[in-house]
Design a protein around this motif. Sequence first.
Motif, PDB file in Angstrom:
ATOM      1  N   LEU A  11       0.847  -1.277   0.171  1.00 13.15           N
ATOM      2  CA  LEU A  11      -0.043  -0.051   0.030  1.00 13.15           C
ATOM      3  C   LEU A  11       0.999   1.377  -0.162  1.00 13.15           C
ATOM      4  O   LEU A  11       1.725   1.278   0.837  1.00 13.15           O
ATOM      5  N   VAL A  12       0.730   2.246  -0.657  1.00 16.92           N
ATOM      6  CA  VAL A  12       1.454   3.127  -1.066  1.00 16.92           C
ATOM      7  C   VAL A  12       0.311   4.547  -1.325  1.00 16.92           C
ATOM      8  O   VAL A  12      -0.508   4.191  -1.937  1.00 16.92           O
ATOM      9  N   GLN A  13       0.679   5.554  -0.955  1.00 10.76           N
ATOM     10  CA  GLN A  13       0.044   6.866  -1.160  1.00 10.76           C
ATOM     11  C   GLN A  13       0.146   7.416  -2.524  1.00 10.76           C
ATOM     12  O   GLN A  13       1.451   7.237  -3.061  1.00 10.76           O
ATOM     13  N   ALA A  14      -0.547   8.069  -3.148  1.00 16.49           N
ATOM     14  CA  ALA A  14      -0.465   8.714  -4.391  1.00 16.49           C
ATOM     15  C   ALA A  14       0.618   9.417  -4.630  1.00 16.49           C
ATOM     16  O   ALA A  14       0.893  10.381  -3.801  1.00 16.49           O
ATOM     17  N   GLY A  15       1.539   9.433  -5.630  1.00 14.58           N
ATOM     18  CA  GLY A  15       2.719  10.166  -5.581  1.00 14.58           C
ATOM     19  C   GLY A  15       3.877   9.330  -5.179  1.00 14.58           C
ATOM     20  O   GLY A  15       5.192   9.895  -5.468  1.00 14.58           O
ATOM     21  N   VAL A 122      -2.671   1.869  -4.459  1.00 13.80           N
ATOM     22  CA  VAL A 122      -2.457   3.264  -4.259  1.00 13.80           C
ATOM     23  C   VAL A 122      -3.505   4.065  -3.826  1.00 13.80           C
ATOM     24  O   VAL A 122      -4.513   4.209  -4.315  1.00 13.80           O
ATOM     25  N   SER A 123      -3.403   4.647  -2.557  1.00 10.98           N
ATOM     26  CA  SER A 123      -4.470   5.662  -2.073  1.00 10.98           C
ATOM     27  C   SER A 123      -4.373   6.839  -2.342  1.00 10.98           C
ATOM     28  O   SER A 123      -3.350   7.464  -2.624  1.00 10.98           O
ATOM     29  N   SER A 124      -5.472   7.430  -2.562  1.00  7.08           N
ATOM     30  CA  SER A 124      -5.582   9.176  -2.934  1.00  7.08           C
ATOM     31  C   SER A 124      -5.415  10.024  -1.481  1.00  7.08           C
ATOM     32  O   SER A 124      -5.541   9.457  -0.403  1.00  7.08           O
TER      33      SER A 124
END
Length: 124
Positions: A11-15, A122-124
């Motif tokens: 899991l990773v954040q956007a960007g 990918v989370s926004s």
Amino acid sequence: QVQLVESGGGLVQAGGSLRLSCAASGRTYSTLAMGWFRQAPGKEREFVAAISKTVRSTYYADSVKGRFTISRDNAKNTVSLQMNSLNPEDTAVYYCATSSRYTLGSGSGEYNYWGQGTQVTVSS
């Protein structure tokens, strides 16, 4: 037979960035092109990137060009996918695949061995 095992999803954040790896074992001498595909929920599996046996040639889907980089280490029988500037549309299960063809293709039918996949969210 060639066995493929992917790793590095998460899991990773956007960007953000992630690096996927795929280790091949078995009859790896028959492996020429290697590639990555992905499949999002409710969608068909789509091509992401491919690399030749000589690592001189690479091929990317337009959607990832400039953000993703495929690489390969023939001595270790591994292929990697560095993913930068991730966005929620990149969320999918990512699959490693190998081909016995010299040419780099984007069709899943051109690849004959597949890994089990690794989830990238990918989370926004």
